[in-house]
Design a protein around this motif. Structure first.
Motif: not given
Ligand code: SF4
Ligand code: 5AD
Length: 442
Positions: A159, A161, A163, A165-166, A168-169, A203, A279
């Motif tokens: 991903c 993005n 965001c 809080f996230c 995942v990246p 994602q 966002r």
């Molecule tokens: Fe990526 Fe979704 Fe995390 Fe935002 S919430 S950084 S879109 S995985």
């Protein structure tokens, strides 16, 4: 045959990776077992999206270690994959000397090589990220896929993005789109094995293909998948509201296979909080997307994700979230208290605006209560209606009862025959619950 036990935590990406691992392990002479006691290989596929799922990994490892230590020859390979593996890497190997292998999501296609390496090395670690040119989307079909009616197909990993809080990246790296011809070929192979419903996963699926010149866009991919003969239903997840373009709206007008259901995470109803979350849409823009979707597909059912108690969330911000829930009337939502994640930008906001955990907990309960009421109200409207249901299998609870899904992703339980699995049957809805429906075949 050697036996592999895989425990999967977290999202659809992990479920998919587990499927791929099973397929690759099968080529190496493993079969799947559901009893950890008899396994030669134990893999825990981990999730770090919030603190809670991360904690579960540690209690699971405690269990696995105990079994291994009780074996006279300690002949059990323990491996950790997924997002916690990527994030914690060497720390996990240090903390758990009985663990043989730690590997991140990008290393899934190399599982055989990594396992061979554990034969002559005590501990093996692979958390390298591959760039676009080197990443291989494993295309072995999940051996469990053939027993089911629907299947996931990965279209993208990572991903881009940010965001705030996230995590995942950090754990899944940069966004890479899988070549669309490969996706379509996998869909074709799945349909040939009897799969009726395809769920495209990534994602951030709406940005599919945009960074690769000559590649199909996400909307074009939807048309290409719909063109595969035998694909009855198409779903996809996860969408970012910012990237929901008019071409996707058009697909809802053109493609009857595209299901009348969309998971569209909003996170908050307050534009101020959305800005802090980075966002890149406002409350108004989100509501506009919802209007556009509903004019393209009037019966579309929406679900969402909410984060409650994000740093700086005031009563007024929370009211905005509650009023968005009333405006959109989501049929379901996942909602969680904000959870601090290592290395994420929002941690800086926490220092400035500490979160009152008790208040956040109260807000969460309030939202969840109202969500359940709305779901129940919406489901009651379905009572008496006859809807097509794609039959998935026996109900988990009652003998003689089978279950399936409506186009709008509702689970319906009804008396029937397991021979109907894979067929679409007309079902009259007789009773509504907050999370499912009961019906009878007509
Ligand atoms: Fe990526 Fe979704 Fe995390 Fe935002 S919430 S950084 S879109 S995985
Ligand atoms: N705290 C709480 N919820 C989170 N999510 C992602 N990161 C966090 C976090 N740090 C939720 C978001 C996302 C879903 C997959 O998980 O709502 O959409």
């Amino acid at each position: 045959m050697k036996k592999a036990y895989i425990r999967t935590f977290g999202c659809q990406m992990n479920v998919y990776d587990t499927g791929k691992m099973l397929a690759l392990l099968k080529n190496d002479g493993y079969e799947e077992t559901h009893e950890m006691d008899e396994a030669d290989l134990v893999i825990v596929n981990t999730c770090s999206i919030r603190e809670k799922p991360e904690l579960k990994v540690h209690s699971f490892l405690g269990e696995a270690r105990k079994i291994k230590r009780n074996r006279p020859k300690k002949d059990m390979t323990i491996a950790i994959s997924g997002c916690v593996a990527q994030q914690e890497g060497q720390n996990l190997l240090n903390r758990y000397p009985d663990v043989n292998l730690v590997f991140g999501p990008d290393a899934v296609p190399n599982i055989s090589t990594l396992l061979s390496a554990t034969y002559n090395q005590k501990q093996v670690l692979d958390t390298t990220f591959l760039d676009e040119a080197d990443y291989v989307f494993a295309s072995d079909i999940d051996p469990n896929a053939t027993q089911r009616v629907g299947a996931f197909v990965t279209i993208q990993k990572g991903c881009d993005n940010k965001c705030t809080f996230c995590i995942v990246p950090t754990t899944r790296g940069k966004e890479v789109s899988r070549p669309s011809d490969q996706i379509v070929a996998e869909v074709r192979a799945l349909v040939e094995q009897g799969i009726k419903e395809i769920t495209l996963i990534g994602q951030n699926v709406n940005s599919y293909g945009l960074k690769k010149s000559g590649e199909r866009t996400f909307a074009q991919l939807l048309y290409a998948v719909a063109d595969v003969p035998g694909v009855e239903r198409i779903r996809y997840t996860t969408s970012h509201p910012r990237d929901m373009g008019l071409d996707v709206m058009q697909a809802y007008r053109d493609l009857p296979q595209l299901c009348s259901q969309l998971h569209l995470p909003v996170q908050s109803g307050s534009s101020r909080i959305l800005r802090r979350m980075k966002r890149f849409y406002t409350r108004e823009r989100y509501l506009e997307v919802v209007d556009q979707l509903r004019s393209a597909r009037p019966d579309i059912v929406l679900s969402t994700d909410f984060i409650i108690g994000f740093p700086g969330e005031t009563d007024a911000d929370f009211e905005q979230t509650m009023s968005l829930l009333e405006d959109v009337r989501f049929h379901s939502s996942f909602s969680f208290k904000y959870s601090e994640r290592p290395g994420t930008p929002a941690l800086r906001l926490v220092e400035r605006d500490p979160i009152d955990q008790i208040l956040a907990g109260e807000r969460l309960m309030h939202l969840q209560k109202r969500q359940r009421e709305i779901a129940q109200e919406e489901h009651m409207l379905l009572e008496g209606m006859v809807v097509p249901v794609l039959v998935e299998g026996p109900s988990r609870h009652d003998e003689g009862v089978i279950c399936g899904r409506t186009h709008t992703f509702k689970t319906v339980n009804f008396p029937g025959d397991v021979a109907w699995v894979g067929q679409t049957r007309k079902i009259r809805i007789t009773k509504a619950f907050a999370n499912s429906l009961r019906g009878e075949a007509v």
